[in-house]
Write a protein that holds these residues in place. Structure first.
Motif, PDB file in Angstrom:
ATOM      1  N   LYS A  46       0.834  -1.201   0.000  1.00 16.98           N
ATOM      2  CA  LYS A  46       0.000   0.000   0.000  1.00 16.98           C
ATOM      3  C   LYS A  46       0.872   1.256   0.000  1.00 16.98           C
ATOM      4  N   TYR A 115      -3.312  -6.026  -5.931  1.00 15.75           N
ATOM      5  CA  TYR A 115      -3.478  -5.246  -4.703  1.00 15.75           C
ATOM      6  C   TYR A 115      -2.960  -3.817  -4.892  1.00 15.75           C
ATOM      7  N   CYS A 117      -2.863  -2.119  -7.712  1.00 11.45           N
ATOM      8  CA  CYS A 117      -3.835  -1.405  -8.550  1.00 11.45           C
ATOM      9  C   CYS A 117      -5.074  -1.026  -7.738  1.00 11.45           C
ATOM     10  N   LYS A 118      -5.505  -1.910  -6.868  1.00 11.73           N
ATOM     11  CA  LYS A 118      -6.659  -1.616  -6.013  1.00 11.73           C
ATOM     12  C   LYS A 118      -6.364  -0.411  -5.119  1.00 11.73           C
ATOM     13  N   CYS A 119      -5.173  -0.383  -4.533  1.00 12.85           N
ATOM     14  CA  CYS A 119      -4.806   0.727  -3.648  1.00 12.85           C
ATOM     15  C   CYS A 119      -4.629   2.027  -4.428  1.00 12.85           C
ATOM     16  N   SER A 121      -6.262   2.867  -7.169  1.00 13.95           N
ATOM     17  CA  SER A 121      -7.596   3.344  -7.550  1.00 13.95           C
ATOM     18  C   SER A 121      -8.350   3.934  -6.363  1.00 13.95           C
ATOM     19  N   ALA A 122      -8.020   3.479  -5.156  1.00 16.00           N
ATOM     20  CA  ALA A 122      -8.714   3.960  -3.956  1.00 16.00           C
ATOM     21  C   ALA A 122      -7.993   5.130  -3.293  1.00 16.00           C
ATOM     22  N   PHE A 281     -11.332  -8.346  -8.853  1.00 12.10           N
ATOM     23  CA  PHE A 281     -12.034  -7.063  -8.761  1.00 12.10           C
ATOM     24  C   PHE A 281     -13.548  -7.219  -8.861  1.00 12.10           C
ATOM     25  N   ASP A 312     -15.593  -3.891  -8.767  1.00 15.06           N
ATOM     26  CA  ASP A 312     -14.900  -2.697  -8.294  1.00 15.06           C
ATOM     27  C   ASP A 312     -14.391  -2.008  -9.556  1.00 15.06           C
ATOM     28  N   GLY A 315     -10.878  -0.253  -9.478  1.00 13.42           N
ATOM     29  CA  GLY A 315      -9.775  -1.196  -9.389  1.00 13.42           C
ATOM     30  C   GLY A 315      -9.556  -1.935 -10.687  1.00 13.42           C
ATOM     31  N   TYR A 319      -6.263  -1.422 -13.226  1.00 15.91           N
ATOM     32  CA  TYR A 319      -5.443  -2.562 -13.665  1.00 15.91           C
ATOM     33  C   TYR A 319      -5.369  -2.622 -15.196  1.00 15.91           C
TER      34      TYR A 319
END
Length: 339
Positions: A46, A115, A117-119, A121-122, A281, A312, A315, A319
Motif C-alpha cells: 500500500k 493489490y 492497482c486496487k490501492c 484506484s482507492a 475485482f 470494483d 480497481g 489494472y
C-alpha cells in the motif's frame, strides 16, 4: 497475531484419524502464520501504491487519481518502473521444493499487482460508475446527442432487426426508423451524421462472433450502447443485435452491464492473468474471442467481454489501463433481459 501452539509431531499418533488431526492442526498453524505475513506485505505494498499514485497525479496535474491513470500516456511506464521487481521464492526453498516454489512466485507476484492497482484506484476515496469509464477511455469530450430531438436509427428491414428496434426504442424513445439497403450503409449513415444510431447483428448461435460487422464498427469508430438476443422465427437459433453510436457512451437499461474491448497480448497465457484479475475485482470474464489477423491486426489479439455489475470499477480499470494501455474499447453496454 495470537500466540499459537507450536506445530505438533505425528510421533505418537495412534490412528489415521489422530494423524489427520495433527496434520490439520499443523496446516492451520502455518495458514495463520502465512496470513500474518500477507498482512505485513499488504501494508508495504500500500505504501508503494501511494507513491505510484502521487507520481501519477504529479505527472498529469489531475485532482483525481483515476483521471491521472487515464490521462497520461506515461502512466503505464510509471507503474511498470515503480511496482517493484518480481520476487523468486525458489531461492529461499530447499532443493526438494524448488520446482513447487516457481508457481508460488508467479501467483504471489500477480496478487501483488492486483493489490497495488486496487490501492492506487482507492487513493482519493472516489466512488465511480459506468459514466466514469466513458471519461477514462474517451479521447475527447463531445456533447451528448443520445437524447437530442430528430434522432434516426438506421437498419436493414427484417424480422430480427425490427424486433431489436422495438426493444431498443424503449430506452431511446421517439427515435425514427430509417431503412437501409445493407448493414454497411447503416453504419456509414451514423459515421456521416445522417443517423444517430444503427442496428447491426454482432453474434449468432450458429457462427458465433460476426467479425465482418465488428470490422465495420472499428472502421467507422462506432461503439455498442445496447445489445439484445433475438430468437429466429422458428426459435431454432438466435442473433445478438447491437445498437451502435458514434462514440463511447452509456444508456442505462435493465439487463447485464458489460464492457467489451480488444486487447493484444504478448502471449495467450496472459489471458489467465486477466481472468484472475477480473475475479479479484469482482467482475466476470463472460466471453473471450480469439481474433483473426483480419480483425485484430496482430497475433494474439482477443475480444474480451467483462460482466461489470458487481465489479470494483475503479480497481478493474486501473489494472486494465496500467497493464494494457493500448486496449481498444468496443462498448460499455447492457445486454438486455429477455422479454
Amino acid at each position: 497475531m495470537k500466540n499459537e501452539q507450536a506445530a505438533k509431531s505425528l510421533y505418537g499418533a495412534g490412528t489415521e484419524a489422530e494423524a489427520e488431526a495433527v496434520i490439520a492442526k499443523n496446516l492451520e498453524y502455518v495458514f495463520r502464520a502465512e496470513a500474518y505475513a500477507h498482512e505485513r506485505k499488504f501494508a508495504h505494498l500500500k505504501e508503494r501504491a501511494e507513491r505510484i499514485a502521487r507520481a501519477l497525479k504529479a505527472q498529469t496535474g489531475s485532482a483525481d487519481i483515476m483521471d491521472a491513470v487515464s490521462d497520461s500516456y506515461e502512466a503505464a511506464d510509471i507503474f511498470a518502473s515503480m511496482r517493484g521487481e518480481k520476487q523468486d521464492f525458489s531461492k529461499f526453498f530447499g532443493k526438494p521444493n524448488t520446482e513447487a516454489a516457481y508457481p508460488l512466485s508467479e501467483n504471489s507476484s500477480k496478487l501483488d499487482e492486483f493489490y497495488i492497482c486496487k490501492c492506487i484506484s482507492a487513493y482519493d476515496g472516489g466512488k465511480y460508475s459506468k459514466k466514469d469509464i466513458v471519461r477514462w477511455l474517451s479521447e475527447a469530450e463531445e456533447p451528448a446527442e443520445i437524447y437530442a430531438p430528430d434522432r434516426k436509427v438506421s437498419f436493414v428491414r427484417g424480422n430480427g432487426s425490427g424486433r431489436a428496434f422495438e426493444r431498443f426504442a424503449k430506452y431511446v424513445p421517439g427515435v425514427l426508423a430509417e431503412y437501409e439497403e445493407d448493414f454497411r450503409r447503416s453504419l456509414e449513415a451514423v459515421a456521416n451524421g445522417e443517423s444517430t444510431f444503427a442496428i447491426v447483428p454482432i453474434e449468432n448461435s450458429l457462427d458465433g462472433r460476426l467479425n465482418s460487422f465488428y470490422r465495420l464498427m472499428e472502421k467507422y469508430v462506432l461503439s455498442i450502447l445496447l445489445a439484445a438476443d433475438i430468437p429466429s422465427d422458428d426459435y431454432e437459433s438466435s442473433t445478438k443485435f447491437a445498437l451502435v453510436y458514434k462514440k463511447l457512451d452509456v444508456i442505462e437499461a435493465q439487463g447485464e452491464s458489460l464492457f467489451e474491448c480488444k486487447i493484444t497480448l504478448r502471449e495467450p497465457a496472459e489471458l489467465a492473468e486477466i481472468i484472475d484479475a477480473a475475479s479479484y475485482f469482482g467482475a466476470e470474464v463472460c466471453k473471450v474471442h480469439s481474433l483473426p489477423l483480419s480483425s485484430g491486426g496482430r497475433e494474439n489479439s482477443f475480444d474480451i467481454i467483462f460482466g461489470i455489475d458487481k465489479a470494483d470499477i475503479a480497481g478493474l480499470f486501473a489494472y486494465l489501463m496500467l497493464k494494457y494501455p493500448h486496449l481498444s474499447p468496443i462498448g460499455i453496454y447492457t445486454l438486455m433481459e429477455d422479454w
